[in-house]
Write an enzyme that holds these catalytic residues in place. Structure first.
Site, PDB file in Angstrom:
ATOM      1  N   LYS A 182     -14.711   4.054   4.821  1.00  0.00           N
ATOM      2  CA  LYS A 182     -14.234   3.393   5.799  1.00  0.00           C
ATOM      3  C   LYS A 182     -12.838   3.610   5.267  1.00  0.00           C
ATOM      4  O   LYS A 182     -11.921   2.506   5.110  1.00  0.00           O
ATOM      5  CB  LYS A 182     -14.397   2.104   5.353  1.00  0.00           C
ATOM      6  CG  LYS A 182     -13.929   1.540   7.190  1.00  0.00           C
ATOM      7  CD  LYS A 182     -14.060  -0.194   6.875  1.00  0.00           C
ATOM      8  CE  LYS A 182     -12.115  -1.005   6.160  1.00  0.00           C
ATOM      9  NZ  LYS A 182     -11.428  -0.656   7.025  1.00  0.00           N
ATOM     10  N   THR A 236      -4.417  -5.263  -4.546  1.00  0.00           N
ATOM     11  CA  THR A 236      -5.774  -6.454  -5.936  1.00  0.00           C
ATOM     12  C   THR A 236      -5.906  -7.116  -4.950  1.00  0.00           C
ATOM     13  O   THR A 236      -6.648  -7.556  -5.329  1.00  0.00           O
ATOM     14  CB  THR A 236      -4.693  -6.701  -6.809  1.00  0.00           C
ATOM     15  OG1 THR A 236      -4.188  -5.470  -7.420  1.00  0.00           O
ATOM     16  CG2 THR A 236      -5.234  -7.705  -7.710  1.00  0.00           C
ATOM     17  N   GLU A 256      -9.363   1.033  -7.099  1.00  0.00           N
ATOM     18  CA  GLU A 256      -7.609   1.522  -7.592  1.00  0.00           C
ATOM     19  C   GLU A 256      -7.049   0.526  -6.723  1.00  0.00           C
ATOM     20  O   GLU A 256      -6.967   1.050  -5.335  1.00  0.00           O
ATOM     21  CB  GLU A 256      -7.748   3.413  -7.106  1.00  0.00           C
ATOM     22  CG  GLU A 256      -9.100   3.982  -7.417  1.00  0.00           C
ATOM     23  CD  GLU A 256      -8.537   4.637  -9.526  1.00  0.00           C
ATOM     24  OE1 GLU A 256      -7.054   3.632  -9.571  1.00  0.00           O
ATOM     25  OE2 GLU A 256      -8.784   5.130  -9.971  1.00  0.00           O
ATOM     26  N   CYS A 290       1.636   3.679  -5.281  1.00  0.00           N
ATOM     27  CA  CYS A 290       0.900   2.742  -6.175  1.00  0.00           C
ATOM     28  C   CYS A 290       0.885   3.362  -7.321  1.00  0.00           C
ATOM     29  O   CYS A 290       1.755   2.196  -7.965  1.00  0.00           O
ATOM     30  CB  CYS A 290      -1.181   2.384  -6.157  1.00  0.00           C
ATOM     31  SG  CYS A 290      -1.515   3.906  -6.364  1.00  0.00           S
ATOM     32  N   GLU A 389       4.503  -5.857  -6.150  1.00  0.00           N
ATOM     33  CA  GLU A 389       4.208  -4.460  -5.165  1.00  0.00           C
ATOM     34  C   GLU A 389       4.981  -5.134  -3.838  1.00  0.00           C
ATOM     35  O   GLU A 389       4.275  -5.664  -3.232  1.00  0.00           O
ATOM     36  CB  GLU A 389       3.104  -4.146  -4.973  1.00  0.00           C
ATOM     37  CG  GLU A 389       2.915  -2.852  -5.074  1.00  0.00           C
ATOM     38  CD  GLU A 389       1.639  -2.646  -4.822  1.00  0.00           C
ATOM     39  OE1 GLU A 389       0.341  -2.928  -3.960  1.00  0.00           O
ATOM     40  OE2 GLU A 389       1.558  -1.349  -5.308  1.00  0.00           O
TER      41      GLU A 389
HETATM   42  P1  NAD Z   1      -5.421  -3.341   2.265  1.00  0.00           P
HETATM   43  O1  NAD Z   1      -6.253  -3.642   0.977  1.00  0.00           O
HETATM   44  O2  NAD Z   1      -4.803  -4.447   3.377  1.00  0.00           O
HETATM   45  O3  NAD Z   1      -6.868  -2.233   2.286  1.00  0.00           O
HETATM   46  C1  NAD Z   1      -6.953  -1.735   2.113  1.00  0.00           C
HETATM   47  C2  NAD Z   1      -8.140  -0.924   2.961  1.00  0.00           C
HETATM   48  O4  NAD Z   1      -9.326  -2.033   2.617  1.00  0.00           O
HETATM   49  C3  NAD Z   1      -8.719  -0.810   4.304  1.00  0.00           C
HETATM   50  O5  NAD Z   1      -9.230  -0.064   4.833  1.00  0.00           O
HETATM   51  C4  NAD Z   1      -8.728  -2.140   4.385  1.00  0.00           C
HETATM   52  O6  NAD Z   1      -9.277  -2.579   6.130  1.00  0.00           O
HETATM   53  C5  NAD Z   1      -9.689  -2.491   3.420  1.00  0.00           C
HETATM   54  N1  NAD Z   1     -10.122  -3.735   3.312  1.00  0.00           N
HETATM   55  C6  NAD Z   1      -9.247  -4.969   3.138  1.00  0.00           C
HETATM   56  N2  NAD Z   1     -10.571  -5.868   2.571  1.00  0.00           N
HETATM   57  C7  NAD Z   1     -11.493  -5.697   2.909  1.00  0.00           C
HETATM   58  C8  NAD Z   1     -12.662  -6.133   2.657  1.00  0.00           C
HETATM   59  N3  NAD Z   1     -12.940  -7.970   2.330  1.00  0.00           N
HETATM   60  N4  NAD Z   1     -13.918  -5.581   2.924  1.00  0.00           N
HETATM   61  C9  NAD Z   1     -13.498  -4.429   3.077  1.00  0.00           C
HETATM   62  N5  NAD Z   1     -12.792  -3.731   3.455  1.00  0.00           N
HETATM   63  C10 NAD Z   1     -11.223  -4.470   2.994  1.00  0.00           C
HETATM   64  O7  NAD Z   1      -4.726  -1.739   1.349  1.00  0.00           O
HETATM   65  P2  NAD Z   1      -3.634  -1.323   2.021  1.00  0.00           P
HETATM   66  O8  NAD Z   1      -2.452  -1.949   3.014  1.00  0.00           O
HETATM   67  O9  NAD Z   1      -4.384  -0.097   2.820  1.00  0.00           O
HETATM   68  O10 NAD Z   1      -2.835   0.175   1.155  1.00  0.00           O
HETATM   69  C11 NAD Z   1      -1.706  -1.131   0.494  1.00  0.00           C
HETATM   70  C12 NAD Z   1      -2.781  -0.912  -1.469  1.00  0.00           C
HETATM   71  O11 NAD Z   1      -3.414  -0.246  -1.788  1.00  0.00           O
HETATM   72  C13 NAD Z   1      -1.511  -1.206  -2.409  1.00  0.00           C
HETATM   73  O12 NAD Z   1      -1.408  -2.576  -2.534  1.00  0.00           O
HETATM   74  C14 NAD Z   1      -1.656  -0.400  -2.894  1.00  0.00           C
HETATM   75  O13 NAD Z   1      -1.165  -0.798  -4.161  1.00  0.00           O
HETATM   76  C15 NAD Z   1      -3.022  -0.119  -2.900  1.00  0.00           C
HETATM   77  N6  NAD Z   1      -3.167   1.504  -3.314  1.00  0.00           N
HETATM   78  C16 NAD Z   1      -3.832   1.401  -4.419  1.00  0.00           C
HETATM   79  C17 NAD Z   1      -4.231   3.146  -4.810  1.00  0.00           C
HETATM   80  C18 NAD Z   1      -4.698   3.769  -6.141  1.00  0.00           C
HETATM   81  O14 NAD Z   1      -4.307   4.533  -6.459  1.00  0.00           O
HETATM   82  N7  NAD Z   1      -4.642   2.202  -7.432  1.00  0.00           N
HETATM   83  C19 NAD Z   1      -3.016   4.168  -4.101  1.00  0.00           C
HETATM   84  C20 NAD Z   1      -2.956   3.784  -3.138  1.00  0.00           C
HETATM   85  C21 NAD Z   1      -3.292   2.787  -2.283  1.00  0.00           C
END
Ligand code: NAD
Length: 484
Positions: A182, A236, A256, A290, A389
């Site tokens: 997804k 997170t 992650e 991240c 963050e």
């Molecule tokens: P987000 O958590 O808003 O969304 C990430 C994904 O999860 C999207 O596809 C979103 O549609 C989906 N999602 C959100 N809530 C959900 C739920 N309840 N059920 C199922 N799917 C759900 O994050 P974002 O804004 O897209 O990305 C930025 C964040 O990602 C930052 O906090 C960043 O640090 C983190 N990130 C972490 C890593 C790592 O490897 N640790 C890498 C890249 C980004």
């Protein structure tokens, strides 16, 4: 190359179970180019019924299809053919990533060229991985085997979608899982282009779906009892929720999540040597990474020198059109993200941090979601900009009295993803790095690399990707006892 060059082969279809199928509704996502704020193109949006089809196809393919039962060599051959096809589409992949997220084309060419290596690396790992380990047992011997965990849901964020998607898909497919991906609605293009590359690879029906959907449909995916394992990359906040949902039904889950990684700069360093690497590692993907080093810890003695150097380097970053090869930093990915980053900048100022450079919008790019590269000095550990963050081009410089305090400050975080110690002294590096509670610690400006474990301590996540350790995430251990 430009925004308008992005062409999808199946612009009105969803990629479900390896087929391009008509969506259940006519709802579409608009892909906004953040460099201009204008609509670049639109794509079909998957709803519950579409996700239902993807999960059913993946379950069937795992339970009855050939993929988990094929030999490792056969699966590897499919993955290698896919890698070759992705390599041939590298320009399109770079163009699409710059279109949807606004990352400069000089960076996206580099990241697109690295994608086939993720698949080839997984094949190499599969060849060496211990799927069967013979051990002594009373009355005979035991075989400790690793089997595919089952149907995997891979949930991917917008900031680095192709690579972060592939680091889940590659090991999962290599071990024989079936996968429903997804992507985030802001950035599905690259993953869909990679699906197009599967056409002649020979992946059996049902094994892979890439279904762009909103979080409500994603939530249904996570709750679906036919999903054996959820592999999530994102914030997170979302990870905490998804982890709790998975635990409720004891589904396997790896996370992650976010970071607030510290770089400790020791006094033995020439600050002129520290600045370029630190600037690079703090402004990766415009700070929307991240792993970015966003807290800089420097001794009171050397602080002014480093602060002046960082301010000059940040002020010199060429912010501009993502499609100009000379651009070093593009816009932020979305208007919402730009607003979030600006709110953090306002909070930093209000809490008493000093702006050394940036803080506003650059002259370039009205209409786009640009923010100036920003350096805050005189930041203290209790300030919001040192704790949360920001996910933008904003760095905070904090001052320490001695190395003991530097280690304590580095660890004073809910996160523990990445870290760095700038020093030429190897012994000092080892001694301090062992005390930092994060998944990675680099000497100077070396960045985390594919093929080596990556993941977080504390609220930065659970599990390690991008390495043989990732294979553990997509396998279950089964112990077979053999009579003598
Ligand atoms: P987000 O958590 O808003 O969304 C990430 C994904 O999860 C999207 O596809 C979103 O549609 C989906 N999602 C959100 N809530 C959900 C739920 N309840 N059920 C199922 N799917 C759900 O994050 P974002 O804004 O897209 O990305 C930025 C964040 O990602 C930052 O906090 C960043 O640090 C983190 N990130 C972490 C890593 C790592 O490897 N640790 C890498 C890249 C980004």
């Amino acid at each position: 190359m430009a925004v308008s060059d992005v062409k999808l082969k199946h612009p009105d279809r969803l990629f479900i179970g390896g087929q391009w199928v008509a969506p259940s509704t006519d709802r579409r996502f608009g892909i906004i180019h953040p460099g201009t704020g204008e609509l670049a193109l639109s794509m079909p949006e998957a709803r519950e019924e579409d996700m239902e089809r993807a999960v059913a196809a993946a379950r069937r393919a795992f339970d009855q299809g050939p993929w988990p039962r094929m030999s490792q060599g056969e699966r590897n051959a499919v993955l290698l053919r896919w890698a070759d096809a992705i390599e041939a589409r590298a320009d399109d992949l770079a163009n699409a990533y710059s279109t949807e997220i606004g990352i400069p084309i000089s960076t996206t060419r580099y990241t697109a060229a690295a994608l086939p290596g993720i698949l080839r690396g997984a094949v190499e790992t599969a060849r060496a991985y211990r799927f069967v380990d013979e051990r002594p047992a009373t009355g005979g011997k035991a075989l400790v085997t690793r089997e595919p965990v089952g149907v995997v849901a891979a949930i991917v964020p917008w900031n680095f979608p192709a690579s972060l998607g592939l680091v889940k898909i590659a090991p999962a497919l290599a071990v024989g899982c079936t996968v429903v991906v997804k992507p985030s609605p802001e950035a599905p293009l690259d993953l869909i282009l990679m699906a197009e590359c599967l056409e002649d690879a020979g992946l059996p029906e049902g094994v892979l779906s890439i279904v762009q959907a909103d979080r409500d449909v994603g939530d249904r995916l996570v709750r679906d009892p036919r999903i054996d394992k959820v592999s999530f990359t994102g914030s997170t906040a979302a990870g905490r929720h998804i982890g709790a949902v998975c635990m409720e039904r004891v589904a396997r889950v790896s996370l992650e999540l976010g970071g607030k990684s510290a770089a400790i700069v020791l006094d033995d360093m020439d600050m002129a040597q520290v600045v370029p690497g630190l600037t690079r590692m703090s402004t990766l993907l415009g700070g929307q990474a991240c792993m970015a080093l966003t807290r800089v810890l420097v001794s009171e003695k050397r602080a002014e020198e480093l602060e002046a150097g960082l301010a000059a380097a940040y002020a010199a970053i060429k912010v501009g059109d993502p499609f100009d090869p000379a651009t070093q930093m593009g816009p932020l990915a979305t208007e919402r993200q730009r607003d979030r980053v600006e709110a953090y900048i306002a909070t930093g100022k209000a809490q008493g941090a000093r702006l050394a450079t940036g803080g506003g919008r650059p002259a370039y790019g009205q209409g786009g979601f640009f923010v100036e590269p920003t350096v805050f000095t005189h930041v203290t550990s209790d300030m919001t900009i040192a704790r949360e963050e920001i996910f933008g081009p904003v760095i905070s410089v904090l001052r320490y009295r001695d190395e003991e305090e530097a280690v304590a400050m580095a660890n004073d975080s809910a996160y523990g993803l990445n870290g760095a110690i700038f020093t030429a002294d190897q012994d000092k590096f080892h001694a301090l790095a062992r005390r930092i509670r994060s998944g990675t610690v680099a000497q100077n400006a070396i960045g985390p690399q594919a093929g080596l474990p990556f993941g977080g301590y504390k609220q930065s996540g659970i599990g390690r990707e991008g390495s043989p350790e990732a294979f553990d995430l997509y396998t279950e251990v089964k112990t077979l006892y053999l009579a003598a």
